[in-house]
Scaffold this motif. Structure first.
Motif, PDB file in Angstrom:
ATOM      1  N   GLY A 387      77.054  46.172 -25.146  1.00 21.78           N
ATOM      2  CA  GLY A 387      77.193  47.598 -24.868  1.00 21.78           C
ATOM      3  C   GLY A 387      78.465  47.908 -24.101  1.00 21.78           C
ATOM      4  O   GLY A 387      79.084  48.966 -24.302  1.00 21.78           O
ATOM      5  N   ALA A 388      78.886  46.978 -23.214  1.00 27.23           N
ATOM      6  CA  ALA A 388      80.110  47.188 -22.435  1.00 27.23           C
ATOM      7  C   ALA A 388      81.343  47.155 -23.336  1.00 27.23           C
ATOM      8  O   ALA A 388      82.289  47.929 -23.154  1.00 27.23           O
ATOM      9  N   ARG A 389      81.344  46.258 -24.306  1.00 27.64           N
ATOM     10  CA  ARG A 389      82.470  46.193 -25.241  1.00 27.64           C
ATOM     11  C   ARG A 389      82.511  47.422 -26.135  1.00 27.64           C
ATOM     12  O   ARG A 389      83.580  47.955 -26.454  1.00 27.64           O
ATOM     13  N   LYS A 390      81.336  47.886 -26.511  1.00 25.85           N
ATOM     14  CA  LYS A 390      81.258  49.102 -27.328  1.00 25.85           C
ATOM     15  C   LYS A 390      81.830  50.294 -26.560  1.00 25.85           C
ATOM     16  O   LYS A 390      82.589  51.103 -27.111  1.00 25.85           O
ATOM     17  N   LYS A 391      81.488  50.398 -25.278  1.00 22.77           N
ATOM     18  CA  LYS A 391      81.999  51.515 -24.480  1.00 22.77           C
ATOM     19  C   LYS A 391      83.514  51.425 -24.336  1.00 22.77           C
ATOM     20  O   LYS A 391      84.212  52.453 -24.390  1.00 22.77           O
ATOM     21  N   ALA A 392      84.035  50.214 -24.147  1.00 22.74           N
ATOM     22  CA  ALA A 392      85.490  50.056 -24.043  1.00 22.74           C
ATOM     23  C   ALA A 392      86.187  50.540 -25.305  1.00 22.74           C
ATOM     24  O   ALA A 392      87.168  51.296 -25.237  1.00 22.74           O
ATOM     25  N   VAL A 393      85.688  50.153 -26.451  1.00 22.19           N
ATOM     26  CA  VAL A 393      86.287  50.576 -27.726  1.00 22.19           C
ATOM     27  C   VAL A 393      86.231  52.095 -27.869  1.00 22.19           C
ATOM     28  O   VAL A 393      87.215  52.739 -28.268  1.00 22.19           O
ATOM     29  N   GLU A 394      85.083  52.681 -27.546  1.00 26.32           N
ATOM     30  CA  GLU A 394      84.914  54.132 -27.670  1.00 26.32           C
ATOM     31  C   GLU A 394      85.882  54.902 -26.775  1.00 26.32           C
ATOM     32  O   GLU A 394      86.233  56.041 -27.067  1.00 26.32           O
ATOM     33  N   ASN A 395      86.316  54.266 -25.674  1.00 21.81           N
ATOM     34  CA  ASN A 395      87.230  54.922 -24.741  1.00 21.81           C
ATOM     35  C   ASN A 395      88.680  54.470 -24.929  1.00 21.81           C
ATOM     36  O   ASN A 395      89.552  54.843 -24.136  1.00 21.81           O
ATOM     37  N   GLY A 396      88.918  53.659 -25.944  1.00 24.65           N
ATOM     38  CA  GLY A 396      90.283  53.246 -26.253  1.00 24.65           C
ATOM     39  C   GLY A 396      90.793  52.070 -25.453  1.00 24.65           C
ATOM     40  O   GLY A 396      92.010  51.890 -25.320  1.00 24.65           O
ATOM     41  N   TYR A 397      89.891  51.243 -24.929  1.00 25.16           N
ATOM     42  CA  TYR A 397      90.290  50.104 -24.110  1.00 25.16           C
ATOM     43  C   TYR A 397      89.855  48.795 -24.752  1.00 25.16           C
ATOM     44  O   TYR A 397      89.113  48.767 -25.730  1.00 25.16           O
ATOM     45  N   LEU A 398      90.289  47.705 -24.138  1.00 28.42           N
ATOM     46  CA  LEU A 398      89.893  46.369 -24.567  1.00 28.42           C
ATOM     47  C   LEU A 398      88.851  45.808 -23.606  1.00 28.42           C
ATOM     48  O   LEU A 398      88.561  46.397 -22.559  1.00 28.42           O
ATOM     49  N   GLY A 399      88.313  44.654 -23.958  1.00 30.15           N
ATOM     50  CA  GLY A 399      87.419  43.950 -23.050  1.00 30.15           C
ATOM     51  C   GLY A 399      86.077  44.614 -22.882  1.00 30.15           C
ATOM     52  O   GLY A 399      85.540  45.244 -23.791  1.00 30.15           O
ATOM     53  N   ALA A 400      85.518  44.466 -21.672  1.00 26.28           N
ATOM     54  CA  ALA A 400      84.166  44.952 -21.373  1.00 26.28           C
ATOM     55  C   ALA A 400      84.224  46.026 -20.296  1.00 26.28           C
ATOM     56  O   ALA A 400      84.624  45.768 -19.159  1.00 26.28           O
ATOM     57  N   MET A 401      83.840  47.237 -20.658  1.00 25.65           N
ATOM     58  CA  MET A 401      83.781  48.388 -19.755  1.00 25.65           C
ATOM     59  C   MET A 401      82.302  48.687 -19.532  1.00 25.65           C
ATOM     60  O   MET A 401      81.659  49.338 -20.351  1.00 25.65           O
ATOM     61  N   PHE A 402      81.765  48.182 -18.445  1.00 30.34           N
ATOM     62  CA  PHE A 402      80.329  48.290 -18.244  1.00 30.34           C
ATOM     63  C   PHE A 402      79.888  49.748 -18.047  1.00 30.34           C
ATOM     64  O   PHE A 402      80.610  50.546 -17.444  1.00 30.34           O
ATOM     65  N   PRO A 403      78.716  50.092 -18.565  1.00 26.28           N
ATOM     66  CA  PRO A 403      78.212  51.462 -18.418  1.00 26.28           C
ATOM     67  C   PRO A 403      77.894  51.775 -16.965  1.00 26.28           C
ATOM     68  O   PRO A 403      77.469  50.893 -16.209  1.00 26.28           O
ATOM     69  N   TRP A 404      78.103  53.021 -16.592  1.00 26.20           N
ATOM     70  CA  TRP A 404      77.756  53.440 -15.239  1.00 26.20           C
ATOM     71  C   TRP A 404      76.239  53.386 -15.054  1.00 26.20           C
ATOM     72  O   TRP A 404      75.750  52.945 -14.018  1.00 26.20           O
ATOM     73  N   GLU A 405      75.502  53.807 -16.054  1.00 26.57           N
ATOM     74  CA  GLU A 405      74.048  53.680 -16.028  1.00 26.57           C
ATOM     75  C   GLU A 405      73.635  52.814 -17.215  1.00 26.57           C
ATOM     76  O   GLU A 405      74.060  53.047 -18.341  1.00 26.57           O
ATOM     77  N   ALA A 406      72.783  51.826 -16.945  1.00 20.96           N
ATOM     78  CA  ALA A 406      72.361  50.888 -17.981  1.00 20.96           C
ATOM     79  C   ALA A 406      70.846  50.895 -18.114  1.00 20.96           C
ATOM     80  O   ALA A 406      70.122  51.118 -17.141  1.00 20.96           O
ATOM     81  N   ASP A 411      72.023  48.965 -25.079  1.00 20.33           N
ATOM     82  CA  ASP A 411      72.105  50.425 -25.231  1.00 20.33           C
ATOM     83  C   ASP A 411      73.479  50.983 -24.898  1.00 20.33           C
ATOM     84  O   ASP A 411      73.838  52.077 -25.324  1.00 20.33           O
ATOM     85  N   GLY A 412      74.228  50.270 -24.063  1.00 18.52           N
ATOM     86  CA  GLY A 412      75.519  50.799 -23.633  1.00 18.52           C
ATOM     87  C   GLY A 412      75.352  51.902 -22.605  1.00 18.52           C
ATOM     88  O   GLY A 412      74.416  51.897 -21.799  1.00 18.52           O
ATOM     89  N   GLU A 413      76.263  52.864 -22.612  1.00 19.37           N
ATOM     90  CA  GLU A 413      76.251  53.942 -21.612  1.00 19.37           C
ATOM     91  C   GLU A 413      75.086  54.897 -21.843  1.00 19.37           C
ATOM     92  O   GLU A 413      74.903  55.407 -22.945  1.00 19.37           O
ATOM     93  N   ILE A 431      78.204  65.634 -15.618  1.00 23.24           N
ATOM     94  CA  ILE A 431      78.139  64.385 -14.873  1.00 23.24           C
ATOM     95  C   ILE A 431      79.287  63.505 -15.357  1.00 23.24           C
ATOM     96  O   ILE A 431      79.243  62.936 -16.449  1.00 23.24           O
ATOM     97  N   TRP A 432      80.323  63.404 -14.534  1.00 23.40           N
ATOM     98  CA  TRP A 432      81.529  62.688 -14.940  1.00 23.40           C
ATOM     99  C   TRP A 432      81.425  61.179 -14.752  1.00 23.40           C
ATOM    100  O   TRP A 432      82.258  60.420 -15.269  1.00 23.40           O
ATOM    101  N   SER A 433      80.420  60.733 -14.004  1.00 26.89           N
ATOM    102  CA  SER A 433      80.341  59.304 -13.666  1.00 26.89           C
ATOM    103  C   SER A 433      80.323  58.412 -14.901  1.00 26.89           C
ATOM    104  O   SER A 433      80.947  57.347 -14.921  1.00 26.89           O
ATOM    105  N   GLY A 434      79.585  58.840 -15.926  1.00 26.98           N
ATOM    106  CA  GLY A 434      79.497  58.025 -17.129  1.00 26.98           C
ATOM    107  C   GLY A 434      80.819  57.885 -17.856  1.00 26.98           C
ATOM    108  O   GLY A 434      81.004  56.968 -18.664  1.00 26.98           O
TER     109      GLY A 434
END
Length: 790
Positions: A387-406, A411-413, A431-434
């Motif tokens: 889910g962290a890798r999926k979030k990174a891709v969705e935001n235009g980044y590489l690697g693992a971007m862990f969800p603020w809420e899991a 499930d990802g973010e 809610i900007w945290s996510g």
């Protein structure tokens, strides 16, 4: 009123009581006296119903999305605790008649909830009631209840309805399809629920045993069914001094249970095995089942953690036991696919989601006290890499971007997109945290580092830990933004730990933690290159580490890190904070309820003030001084004190996460009175006298912070770049402190007084530690005089 002094003799400082019945403030005791075992959590609503009650039963990991436009959450399972009681045909309620000697209490030592009172009906008939309840630590699927009613004055007719009520919801959101219901042999009720989106099956079984004056009554009850509900009705006549006892045993099973993870799951198998468990429990009865659970608490919790405080204020000891109790019941030690919710399993707040609360405020307890559980919680994050890798891709980044809420690992973010009402505009706030609170990726990396440093668990690192660290470092390397004019990398448009400051650039906490994450990845890459080429080769093929390593080196050295300013050594919280308007915040600093600043200002206005929600820049010192960066002059003791003096007066502690960190740092800089004051406030977040603080559930991170404040603060236990360090400074009114931690697979017991430190290595393996610049080694027992050591 909450009382802490009702335990006597061997139960002294073990009992938390609610004195008197108050129908408008039910949530406090429902939450702080909740029962659980990590598999499930049961909110402690009264048996008889009231308007402002909240009935919650959660099983960890059963996440579901009620509707397509909502986020996934832990569903509120069918209720088994409600008992509709009638006395002479009239509904029993403490809002009618007269009550006497009412007390509800949780015994932390045995994890049993009791409620006792005498009641005079509107017709003048006197009865005594006693209710008992436990959730077993021995059998994770078992709930036990017991009701005792005695007629004190007159003949009385008593009847009650008891069963399984699946007409429950999460604040109106229904998560379950209508399920099968059946009554077996007119005695055992079984109800099946299936979540409407994730298709998790839940099977609940319940049964009753009735006795009058000690003799079991075999009497066919009236059987009833309605939509999503099935129950039995019992009716009895009591003469004066007759005693009616009713035992109710319930088992809860789900298709998410680990034993069904890799098998050919069938719903009928779950139904029959869960029913068999209940039948076995019925043969033993409430008392034997409770004794088995009580024994588990003694051996697995109280004897293992061995925590004792001798204080002139007995509240301190009960607060630490309260912390250990809740840390036990909130944690899914049985399954590494599950995390810890911000409200634990005690309420619907935050939808059962996991935050950074776990890694920075709860996990340290388990790392030092129960490493196997710590490993399970970190493995949960490893399972979340998808889910962290999926979030990174969705935001235009590489690697693992862990969800603020899991939630469920894959499930990802799952952070909701909209929150409270803006008091100025009337619009629902976003809610900007996510989206932009991103430091959690580095927080998880720090937790892996802390776990490995304390335990030396190389197997975990090979299987899980290195991959987490390398992939989060790659995220940060891709997240950095180049400033051509300054010839350095920045991190723009984020939220740091201070959530009052949205869309800021160069939040000091975020920048430094990203820097630490990349530097750690560099160190571990080089370590593996020397020591374990096989693991490095496998990870390199998966993560393209050779190229990533070059990027980490390049970008870490050119990452902008806010410096202590020359005039006062204050590190800017972000690029504008120190230029913001200063306002008088004494009104909010002395508030009895958090977030009162939102009554006067909206988020956009608060963003323009020098006011901080919770520990932000200060958290850096607590974390990074445990690492290989401890000697960096930017986070020296002198700089730490300067920043504490600047930021603490501006911090409202509007997050329950804040007080423990400030208490530890106040202890570090020698302000012992403030350290204890902040520690006491952190204990009172849930355990204090305010009756509306815990309505949505307990504050899991604050409860973890109680242990941290005592052990990391007053005992001065600290990790310092792979070494065990001790800087004890007990509060003046603490005569001694005793506890056991684990260091490199060795249980070590510490006994502290104001003048001595005793260290006992339980397995007689060698343990080294540093105290005030001197190194000690111990493989059995050592006592050190503390006088004049600083």
């Amino acid at each position: 009123m909450i009382s802490y002094s009702d335990g006597k003799e061997d139960l002294e400082n073990w009992i938390v009581s609610e004195l008197g019945f108050h129908p408008d403030t039910l949530g406090k005791s429902e939450a702080i006296m909740c029962l659980g075992n990590g598999y499930m959590g049961l909110r402690s609503a009264t048996e008889e119903p009231y308007m402002k009650e909240t009935r919650n039963l959660f099983v960890n990991g059963t996440f579901n999305k009620a509707q397509v436009n909502e986020v996934t959450e832990l569903p509120n399972l069918a209720d088994v605790t409600k008992i509709d009681i009638r006395i002479d045909g009239e509904r029993f309620s403490l809002e009618f008649g007269e009550k006497k000697d009412y007390i509800r209490q949780i015994n932390l030592k045995t994890a049993e909830l009791t409620r006792i009172f005498e009641w005079t009906s509107p017709k003048g008939k006197k009865l005594s009631f006693e209710f008992k309840r436990f959730v077993s630590l021995h059998n994770l699927h078992l709930i036990g209840m017991k009701m005792t009613v005695k007629s004190l004055s007159d003949p009385v007719q008593i009847s009650f309805d008891s069963g399984i009520n699946a007409q429950m919801s999460n604040s109106g959101a229904q998560h379950f399809l209508e399920g099968d219901r059946r009554i077996v042999d007119k005695k055992i009720i079984q109800l099946v629920q299936t979540t409407n989106e994730s298709k998790v099956d839940v099977v609940i079984n319940t049964t009753h045993k009735i006795m009058i004056n000690g003799e079991e009554i075999v009497k066919d009850p009236e059987m009833n069914m309605a939509r999503r509900k099935v129950w039995l009705t019992y009716d009895f006549s009591l003469q004066p001094n007759d005693i009616l006892e009713m035992e109710k045993l319930t088992t809860v099973y789900t298709s998410r249970d680990k034993e069904y993870k890799n098998s050919d799951y069938q719903i009928h198998t779950l139904q029959e095995s869960s029913l068999k468990d209940l039948q076995d429990c019925l043969e033993k009865g409430y008392d034997l089942l409770f004794q088995s659970s009580k024994k588990e608490w003694k051996n697995k919790v109280w004897n293992a953690y061995n925590f004792e405080i001798k204080s002139e204020d007995s509240f301190d000891q009960i607060a630490l036991r309260f912390s250990l109790y809740h840390l036990t019941i909130m944690t899914p030690a049985h399954d590494e696919r599950m995390g810890i919710a911000a409200k634990a399993l005690s309420g619907e707040g935050y939808k059962g989601h996991s935050f950074w609360d776990t890694e920075l405020f709860i996990l340290p307890f388990f790392i030092f006290s129960n490493p196997e559980v710590a490993k399970s919680l970190l493995t949960y994050r490893y399972h979340g890499l998808e889910g962290a890798r999926k979030k990174a891709v969705e935001n235009g980044y590489l690697g693992a971007m862990f969800p603020w809420e899991a939630a469920w690992p894959t499930d990802g973010e799952v952070t909701p997109k909209l929150g409270d009402i803006d008091i100025i505009t009337g619009e629902q706030t976003k809610i900007w945290s996510g989206f932009i609170e991103q430091h959690i990726s580095a927080d998880i990396t720090f937790a892996v580092y802390q776990y490995y440093s304390v335990t030396g668990d190389i197997e975990f690192m090979d299987d899980y830990g290195y991959e987490i660290i390398f992939d989060t470092a790659s995220f940060w390397a891709s997240r950095l933004e180049w400033n051509d004019e300054k010839q350095e990398f920045h991190i723009n448009n984020v939220i740091g730990p201070d959530e009052y400051k949205e869309h800021v650039n160069d939040n000091a906490f975020t920048n430094y933690m990203a820097y630490f994450n990349m530097k750690l990845a560099i160190r571990y890459y080089e370590k593996l290159k020397k020591e374990n080429s096989v693991v490095l080769k496998n990870l390199t093929e998966q993560l393209n580490l050779d190229e990533s390593y070059k990027l980490w080196q390049l970008k870490a050295e050119k990452t902008f890190l806010p410096m202590p300013r020359e005039k006062d050594l204050v590190i800017p919280q972000d690029d504008t904070y120190l230029q913001l308007k200063e306002i008088d915040i004494s009104k909010y600093k002395n508030q009895e309820k958090v977030r009162t600043i939102y009554r006067d200002f909206n988020p956009a206005q608060i963003n323009t003030f020098q006011v901080t929600k919770q520990a932000d820049t200060l958290l850096l010192f607590y974390l990074l001084q445990q690492t290989f960066l401890q000697d960096d002059n930017r986070i020296s003791e002198t700089v730490k004190q300067a920043n504490f003096n600047y930021y603490e007066p501006k911090t409202l502690h509007d997050s329950s996460l804040s007080l423990a960190t400030h208490s530890i740092l106040a202890n570090d800089i020698g302000d012992m009175d403030l350290a204890y004051s902040l520690f006491k406030k952190s204990c009172e977040v849930d355990l204090g006298q305010m009756m509306n603080t815990s309505d949505d559930g307990i504050h899991a991170a604050a409860i973890g912070g109680i242990w941290k404040g005592a052990v990391f603060g007053f005992a001065g236990i600290r990790l310092r770049d792979g070494l065990l360090s001790i800087r004890p400074k007990l509060p003046k009114h603490w005569h001694h402190m005793k506890f056991t931690i684990h260091w490199r697979a060795q249980p070590v017991t510490f006994f502290l007084t104001s003048s001595t430190l005793s260290v006992k290595v339980e397995n007689k393996g060698k343990v080294a530690f540093e105290m005030y610049g001197k190194t000690y080694e111990c493989n059995d027992f050592i006592e050190i005089k503390l006088d004049s050591m600083e």
